[in-house]
Design a protein around this motif. Structure first.
Motif, PDB file in Angstrom:
ATOM      1  N   SER A 175       0.811  -1.220   0.000  1.00  0.00           N
ATOM      2  CA  SER A 175       0.000   0.000   0.000  1.00  0.00           C
ATOM      3  C   SER A 175       0.844   1.270   0.000  1.00  0.00           C
ATOM      4  O   SER A 175       0.305   2.369  -0.075  1.00  0.00           O
ATOM      5  CB  SER A 175      -0.936   0.012   1.219  1.00  0.00           C
ATOM      6  OG  SER A 175      -0.189   0.112   2.423  1.00  0.00           O
ATOM      7  N   HIS A 176       2.159   1.134   0.085  1.00  0.00           N
ATOM      8  CA  HIS A 176       3.032   2.316   0.145  1.00  0.00           C
ATOM      9  C   HIS A 176       4.148   2.148  -0.877  1.00  0.00           C
ATOM     10  O   HIS A 176       4.859   1.146  -0.891  1.00  0.00           O
ATOM     11  CB  HIS A 176       3.626   2.458   1.547  1.00  0.00           C
ATOM     12  CG  HIS A 176       4.147   3.822   1.846  1.00  0.00           C
ATOM     13  ND1 HIS A 176       5.252   4.351   1.222  1.00  0.00           N
ATOM     14  CD2 HIS A 176       3.708   4.777   2.707  1.00  0.00           C
ATOM     15  CE1 HIS A 176       5.480   5.565   1.688  1.00  0.00           C
ATOM     16  NE2 HIS A 176       4.566   5.844   2.592  1.00  0.00           N
ATOM     17  N   ARG A 177       4.304   3.130  -1.723  1.00  0.00           N
ATOM     18  CA  ARG A 177       5.296   3.074  -2.797  1.00  0.00           C
ATOM     19  C   ARG A 177       6.697   2.731  -2.289  1.00  0.00           C
ATOM     20  O   ARG A 177       7.214   3.371  -1.369  1.00  0.00           O
ATOM     21  CB  ARG A 177       5.334   4.417  -3.519  1.00  0.00           C
ATOM     22  CG  ARG A 177       6.311   4.471  -4.687  1.00  0.00           C
ATOM     23  CD  ARG A 177       6.195   5.802  -5.395  1.00  0.00           C
ATOM     24  NE  ARG A 177       7.135   5.904  -6.499  1.00  0.00           N
ATOM     25  CZ  ARG A 177       7.211   6.948  -7.321  1.00  0.00           C
ATOM     26  NH1 ARG A 177       6.381   7.969  -7.166  1.00  0.00           N
ATOM     27  NH2 ARG A 177       8.095   6.968  -8.294  1.00  0.00           N
ATOM     28  N   ASP A 178       7.296   1.711  -2.884  1.00  0.00           N
ATOM     29  CA  ASP A 178       8.682   1.296  -2.621  1.00  0.00           C
ATOM     30  C   ASP A 178       8.938   0.895  -1.172  1.00  0.00           C
ATOM     31  O   ASP A 178      10.103   0.771  -0.762  1.00  0.00           O
ATOM     32  CB  ASP A 178       9.671   2.399  -3.023  1.00  0.00           C
ATOM     33  CG  ASP A 178       9.800   2.541  -4.532  1.00  0.00           C
ATOM     34  OD1 ASP A 178       9.335   1.642  -5.254  1.00  0.00           O
ATOM     35  OD2 ASP A 178      10.368   3.551  -4.988  1.00  0.00           O
ATOM     36  N   ALA A 179       7.878   0.661  -0.405  1.00  0.00           N
ATOM     37  CA  ALA A 179       8.082   0.289   0.998  1.00  0.00           C
ATOM     38  C   ALA A 179       8.870  -1.010   1.123  1.00  0.00           C
ATOM     39  O   ALA A 179       9.727  -1.145   2.002  1.00  0.00           O
ATOM     40  CB  ALA A 179       6.734   0.161   1.704  1.00  0.00           C
ATOM     41  N   ALA A 180       8.589  -1.969   0.246  1.00  0.00           N
ATOM     42  CA  ALA A 180       9.296  -3.254   0.322  1.00  0.00           C
ATOM     43  C   ALA A 180      10.785  -3.074   0.080  1.00  0.00           C
ATOM     44  O   ALA A 180      11.613  -3.769   0.683  1.00  0.00           O
ATOM     45  CB  ALA A 180       8.707  -4.235  -0.682  1.00  0.00           C
ATOM     46  N   LEU A 181      11.157  -2.145  -0.791  1.00  0.00           N
ATOM     47  CA  LEU A 181      12.577  -1.897  -1.063  1.00  0.00           C
ATOM     48  C   LEU A 181      13.267  -1.270   0.141  1.00  0.00           C
ATOM     49  O   LEU A 181      14.469  -1.482   0.359  1.00  0.00           O
ATOM     50  CB  LEU A 181      12.722  -0.983  -2.282  1.00  0.00           C
ATOM     51  CG  LEU A 181      12.206  -1.557  -3.603  1.00  0.00           C
ATOM     52  CD1 LEU A 181      12.351  -0.522  -4.720  1.00  0.00           C
ATOM     53  CD2 LEU A 181      12.943  -2.837  -3.973  1.00  0.00           C
ATOM     54  N   VAL A 182      12.521  -0.499   0.917  1.00  0.00           N
ATOM     55  CA  VAL A 182      13.076   0.089   2.140  1.00  0.00           C
ATOM     56  C   VAL A 182      13.248  -0.988   3.212  1.00  0.00           C
ATOM     57  O   VAL A 182      14.271  -1.043   3.905  1.00  0.00           O
ATOM     58  CB  VAL A 182      12.171   1.227   2.661  1.00  0.00           C
ATOM     59  CG1 VAL A 182      12.637   1.719   4.027  1.00  0.00           C
ATOM     60  CG2 VAL A 182      12.160   2.382   1.670  1.00  0.00           C
ATOM     61  N   ILE A 183      12.254  -1.846   3.345  1.00  0.00           N
ATOM     62  CA  ILE A 183      12.298  -2.904   4.364  1.00  0.00           C
ATOM     63  C   ILE A 183      13.418  -3.895   4.066  1.00  0.00           C
ATOM     64  O   ILE A 183      14.081  -4.406   4.979  1.00  0.00           O
ATOM     65  CB  ILE A 183      10.948  -3.640   4.432  1.00  0.00           C
ATOM     66  CG1 ILE A 183       9.822  -2.678   4.840  1.00  0.00           C
ATOM     67  CG2 ILE A 183      11.007  -4.817   5.388  1.00  0.00           C
ATOM     68  CD1 ILE A 183       9.845  -2.234   6.260  1.00  0.00           C
ATOM     69  N   ALA A 184      13.640  -4.192   2.785  1.00  0.00           N
ATOM     70  CA  ALA A 184      14.658  -5.178   2.400  1.00  0.00           C
ATOM     71  C   ALA A 184      16.031  -4.743   2.915  1.00  0.00           C
ATOM     72  O   ALA A 184      16.471  -3.625   2.667  1.00  0.00           O
ATOM     73  CB  ALA A 184      14.684  -5.334   0.885  1.00  0.00           C
ATOM     74  N   GLY A 185      16.690  -5.634   3.632  1.00  0.00           N
ATOM     75  CA  GLY A 185      18.030  -5.352   4.125  1.00  0.00           C
ATOM     76  C   GLY A 185      18.077  -4.486   5.366  1.00  0.00           C
ATOM     77  O   GLY A 185      19.172  -4.132   5.824  1.00  0.00           O
ATOM     78  N   ASN A 186      16.917  -4.133   5.939  1.00  0.00           N
ATOM     79  CA  ASN A 186      16.959  -3.286   7.121  1.00  0.00           C
ATOM     80  C   ASN A 186      17.350  -4.097   8.363  1.00  0.00           C
ATOM     81  O   ASN A 186      17.263  -5.320   8.383  1.00  0.00           O
ATOM     82  CB  ASN A 186      15.615  -2.594   7.339  1.00  0.00           C
ATOM     83  CG  ASN A 186      14.608  -3.480   8.052  1.00  0.00           C
ATOM     84  OD1 ASN A 186      14.179  -4.490   7.518  1.00  0.00           O
ATOM     85  ND2 ASN A 186      14.238  -3.120   9.259  1.00  0.00           N
ATOM     86  N   ARG A 187      17.780  -3.408   9.388  1.00  0.00           N
ATOM     87  CA  ARG A 187      18.086  -4.008  10.681  1.00  0.00           C
ATOM     88  C   ARG A 187      17.181  -3.381  11.728  1.00  0.00           C
ATOM     89  O   ARG A 187      16.802  -2.222  11.606  1.00  0.00           O
ATOM     90  CB  ARG A 187      19.547  -3.767  11.062  1.00  0.00           C
ATOM     91  CG  ARG A 187      20.555  -4.418  10.131  1.00  0.00           C
ATOM     92  CD  ARG A 187      20.506  -5.941  10.233  1.00  0.00           C
ATOM     93  NE  ARG A 187      21.527  -6.564   9.403  1.00  0.00           N
ATOM     94  CZ  ARG A 187      21.346  -6.910   8.135  1.00  0.00           C
ATOM     95  NH1 ARG A 187      20.184  -6.658   7.550  1.00  0.00           N
ATOM     96  NH2 ARG A 187      22.298  -7.492   7.441  1.00  0.00           N
ATOM     97  N   PRO A 188      16.831  -4.139  12.764  1.00  0.00           N
ATOM     98  CA  PRO A 188      15.990  -3.540  13.804  1.00  0.00           C
ATOM     99  C   PRO A 188      16.719  -2.405  14.510  1.00  0.00           C
ATOM    100  O   PRO A 188      17.948  -2.433  14.658  1.00  0.00           O
ATOM    101  CB  PRO A 188      15.731  -4.716  14.764  1.00  0.00           C
ATOM    102  CG  PRO A 188      16.838  -5.682  14.509  1.00  0.00           C
ATOM    103  CD  PRO A 188      17.169  -5.541  13.059  1.00  0.00           C
ATOM    104  N   THR A 189      15.986  -1.406  14.910  1.00  0.00           N
ATOM    105  CA  THR A 189      16.559  -0.316  15.691  1.00  0.00           C
ATOM    106  C   THR A 189      16.541  -0.694  17.174  1.00  0.00           C
ATOM    107  O   THR A 189      15.923  -1.679  17.568  1.00  0.00           O
ATOM    108  CB  THR A 189      15.763   0.979  15.479  1.00  0.00           C
ATOM    109  OG1 THR A 189      14.431   0.787  15.994  1.00  0.00           O
ATOM    110  CG2 THR A 189      15.678   1.339  13.995  1.00  0.00           C
ATOM    111  N   ASP A 190      17.222   0.101  17.979  1.00  0.00           N
ATOM    112  CA  ASP A 190      17.242  -0.173  19.422  1.00  0.00           C
ATOM    113  C   ASP A 190      15.827  -0.244  19.987  1.00  0.00           C
ATOM    114  O   ASP A 190      15.536  -1.057  20.872  1.00  0.00           O
ATOM    115  CB  ASP A 190      18.021   0.925  20.153  1.00  0.00           C
ATOM    116  CG  ASP A 190      19.490   0.959  19.767  1.00  0.00           C
ATOM    117  OD1 ASP A 190      19.953   0.000  19.110  1.00  0.00           O
ATOM    118  OD2 ASP A 190      20.178   1.940  20.112  1.00  0.00           O
ATOM    119  N   ALA A 191      14.950   0.611  19.468  1.00  0.00           N
ATOM    120  CA  ALA A 191      13.586   0.686  20.006  1.00  0.00           C
ATOM    121  C   ALA A 191      12.769  -0.562  19.712  1.00  0.00           C
ATOM    122  O   ALA A 191      11.819  -0.870  20.442  1.00  0.00           O
ATOM    123  CB  ALA A 191      12.878   1.919  19.444  1.00  0.00           C
ATOM    124  N   THR A 192      13.120  -1.297  18.630  1.00  0.00           N
ATOM    125  CA  THR A 192      12.302  -2.445  18.245  1.00  0.00           C
ATOM    126  C   THR A 192      12.848  -3.778  18.763  1.00  0.00           C
ATOM    127  O   THR A 192      12.169  -4.795  18.648  1.00  0.00           O
ATOM    128  CB  THR A 192      12.177  -2.539  16.713  1.00  0.00           C
ATOM    129  OG1 THR A 192      13.494  -2.666  16.134  1.00  0.00           O
ATOM    130  CG2 THR A 192      11.491  -1.307  16.148  1.00  0.00           C
TER     131      THR A 192
END
Length: 221
Positions: A92-109
């Motif tokens: 539902s959000h443009r290019d969101a999957a490309l942002v999620i790919a390869g991400n690492r969790p932040t301290d908060a998560t």
């Protein structure tokens, strides 16, 4: 009002929706915020950290994804529902999957990740197996979302499609497959996603059954 990291991330997510990932640069983001590019480095170390924070924000926009099963809910239904919520959020959000790919969790998560793993450990999975399950399902969801958005962005080419269908009619396996996939009935764009998700969940349940069986003491004759 002083600029905050939350404001930087929110503006970056909005810019992503407007212009896409390729156009999202720190320079353009600074322009959108009305600050100089060096000012951003007080809030994000680099673009990779910005993308990790954006990934967290995109997941949060999808609404709450429970980190534990509801009372009486089978753990496999809980896993599947988490996957569906993430998939819907990404497509539902443009290019969101490309942002999620390869991400690492932040301290908060990290506490949320710990609780998700704990929910799987509680039903009998070793911690390493629990992490592999979460990562495998997450990778499947991201891949499906990327494919979904790439397909939606394709230009229509009726002539090419007709030609391929005509060729498929001469190939018995393809002919049977295409006929089965185009049975009359309500269209379901998520059918392919659900089919693959069901296979994954079935595999996880099969592994769980093996673990449960192996942990039971052998019966003595």
């Amino acid at each position: 009002m002083a600029l905050s990291q939350e404001q930087v991330v929110r503006t970056a997510v909005d810019l992503l929706a407007e212009a896409g990932l390729e156009a999202l640069t720190l320079r353009r983001l600074a322009t959108e915020l009305g600050v100089s590019a060096p000012t951003l480095y007080w809030h994000v170390r680099n673009k990779r950290q910005l993308l990790d924070l954006m990934a967290e924000a995109l997941v949060a926009r999808a609404g709450h994804r429970s980190t534990a099963t509801a009372h009486g809910q089978p753990w496999w239904d809980w896993l599947a529902e988490r996957a569906r919520l993430q998939f819907r959020a990404l497509v539902s959000h443009r290019d969101a999957a490309l942002v999620i790919a390869g991400n690492r969790p932040t301290d908060a998560t990290l506490p949320d990740v710990e609780q998700v793993l704990g929910s799987l450990v509680t039903v009998g999975f070793p911690p390493a197996e629990a992490l592999r399950i979460v990562l495998s399902i997450g990778n499947y969801v991201i891949g499906c979302a990327v494919e979904h958005q790439a397909e939606a962005a394709r230009d229509d080419d009726p002539e090419r499609d007709a030609r391929l269908l005509e060729q498929a009619e001469r190939l018995p396996n393809l002919r049977g497959a295409v006929a089965a996939l185009h049975q009359p009935g309500p269209a379901d764009d998520d059918a392919g996603f659900e089919y693959g998700l069901a296979l994954l969940i079935a595999g996880v349940r099969a592994n769980h059954a093996k673990l449960t069986h192996a942990s039971q003491p052998a019966l003595r004759g």
